[in-house]
Motif scaffolding. Sequence first.
Motif, PDB file in Angstrom:
ATOM      1  N   SER A   1       0.407  -1.408   0.147  1.00 27.89           N
ATOM      2  CA  SER A   1      -0.253  -0.471  -0.035  1.00 27.89           C
ATOM      3  C   SER A   1       1.280   0.928   0.341  1.00 27.89           C
ATOM      4  O   SER A   1       1.998   1.034   0.471  1.00 27.89           O
ATOM      5  CB  SER A   1      -1.205   0.059   0.971  1.00 27.89           C
ATOM      6  OG  SER A   1       0.518  -0.260   2.434  1.00 27.89           O
TER       7      SER A   1
ATOM      8  N   ARG B   1       0.012  -2.471  -9.579  1.00 23.28           N
ATOM      9  CA  ARG B   1      -0.344  -2.878  -8.162  1.00 23.28           C
ATOM     10  C   ARG B   1      -1.811  -3.236  -7.603  1.00 23.28           C
ATOM     11  O   ARG B   1      -2.693  -3.081  -8.558  1.00 23.28           O
ATOM     12  CB  ARG B   1      -0.931  -0.610  -7.806  1.00 23.28           C
ATOM     13  CG  ARG B   1      -0.043   0.215  -7.969  1.00 23.28           C
ATOM     14  CD  ARG B   1      -0.398   1.241  -7.247  1.00 23.28           C
ATOM     15  NE  ARG B   1      -0.709   1.113  -5.806  1.00 23.28           N
ATOM     16  CZ  ARG B   1      -0.781   2.441  -4.737  1.00 23.28           C
ATOM     17  NH1 ARG B   1      -0.842   3.212  -5.260  1.00 23.28           N
ATOM     18  NH2 ARG B   1      -1.562   2.352  -3.382  1.00 23.28           N
TER      19      ARG B   1
ATOM     20  N   MET C   1      -3.769  -4.276  -4.380  1.00 23.53           N
ATOM     21  CA  MET C   1      -4.767  -4.190  -2.936  1.00 23.53           C
ATOM     22  C   MET C   1      -5.569  -5.543  -2.810  1.00 23.53           C
ATOM     23  O   MET C   1      -6.693  -5.482  -2.861  1.00 23.53           O
ATOM     24  CB  MET C   1      -5.428  -2.838  -2.771  1.00 23.53           C
ATOM     25  CG  MET C   1      -4.034  -2.060  -2.985  1.00 23.53           C
ATOM     26  SD  MET C   1      -3.153  -2.049  -1.480  1.00 23.53           S
ATOM     27  CE  MET C   1      -1.787  -2.527  -2.121  1.00 23.53           C
TER      28      MET C   1
ATOM     29  N   PRO D   1      -7.585   4.301  -2.660  1.00 23.74           N
ATOM     30  CA  PRO D   1      -6.590   4.668  -1.598  1.00 23.74           C
ATOM     31  C   PRO D   1      -8.978   4.389  -0.136  1.00 23.74           C
ATOM     32  O   PRO D   1      -8.922   3.375   0.572  1.00 23.74           O
ATOM     33  CB  PRO D   1      -6.634   5.778  -1.310  1.00 23.74           C
ATOM     34  CG  PRO D   1      -5.684   5.965  -2.163  1.00 23.74           C
ATOM     35  CD  PRO D   1      -6.274   5.137  -3.431  1.00 23.74           C
TER      36      PRO D   1
ATOM     37  N   THR E   1      -9.078   0.668  -0.148  1.00 25.34           N
ATOM     38  CA  THR E   1      -8.143  -0.184   0.886  1.00 25.34           C
ATOM     39  C   THR E   1      -9.055  -0.180   2.098  1.00 25.34           C
ATOM     40  O   THR E   1      -8.783  -0.748   2.768  1.00 25.34           O
ATOM     41  CB  THR E   1      -6.928   0.719   0.923  1.00 25.34           C
ATOM     42  OG1 THR E   1      -6.221   0.319  -0.616  1.00 25.34           O
ATOM     43  CG2 THR E   1      -6.062  -0.467   1.594  1.00 25.34           C
TER      44      THR E   1
ATOM     45  N   SER F   1      -9.643  -3.615   2.837  1.00 27.86           N
ATOM     46  CA  SER F   1      -8.433  -3.655   3.442  1.00 27.86           C
ATOM     47  C   SER F   1      -8.632  -3.284   5.107  1.00 27.86           C
ATOM     48  O   SER F   1      -8.234  -4.542   5.953  1.00 27.86           O
ATOM     49  CB  SER F   1      -6.806  -3.075   2.474  1.00 27.86           C
ATOM     50  OG  SER F   1      -7.295  -3.845   1.307  1.00 27.86           O
TER      51      SER F   1
END
Length: 261
Positions: free
Chosen positions: A98, A117, A119, A165, A168, A172
């Motif tokens: 991240s 990328r 996530m 973001p 996430t 996440s």
Amino acid sequence: MKISIIGGGNMGGAIARGLSTGLLFKPEDITVITKTSASATRMKDSAERLNVVASEYDSLDTADIVIVAVKPWLIEEVLLQNKDRLKNPTQVLVSVASGISLEQLASWSVVGKSIFRVMPNTAIAEKQSMTFVSTLNAQKEDIAQIVDIFNELGKTELIDEKLLPAATSLASCGIAYAFRYIRAAMEGGVEMGLYPNQAKEIVMQTLLGAVTLLEANGSHPEAEIDKVTTAGGITIKGLNEMEHAGFTSSVIKGLKASNVK
């Protein structure tokens, strides 16, 4: 295809173990590069057929896909130290760190390389991750391949990097928020007389049922809430009390606080 994963920690190890039991890779074609011999031994014990090595990067020369699963502050060092091993023009580079942008990854790698990328969240260990993918310089076939790989480990969505973001925060970080709700509900159950494990099983099954209903009906959560809230009933009393305590507001504030760009 051959895949090399730099980092055998929680995320790198989970990805390796998940892919080793899937359909896209043979376990023998997955190499995990750990930092120490002790961590290599632990990794090998959990998945015997995987190739696991300690600080040996030769596999990067021939890997079709390289996944970098080390701490964010180590990404630059790892990529620059192994830049000469990443010159295969058809090789795909994937970072699961991240806060490290596609632009940064490109500056530390070979010019023109397909870069991703990715996530995931920790449910990837059970092939139930909500994973987001953003890309730079990637061909359609590379994108399809990476999405297929992570679909074996849960659900995957291709999104613009600027939305990572927020995604996430929801997935996440969000899995921790879900655990915190479970803990809070368990404590409430214990206060009302249930045993802790009994309360946990009740809450987990209730959440599983809620998710299943939303998936089956394709409905908005509020529509399902309406089905269980009767006039003057106990459910609406409980919901209103939670709202008076700031339930929705606190969830939104927590998500926005973790939405670090």
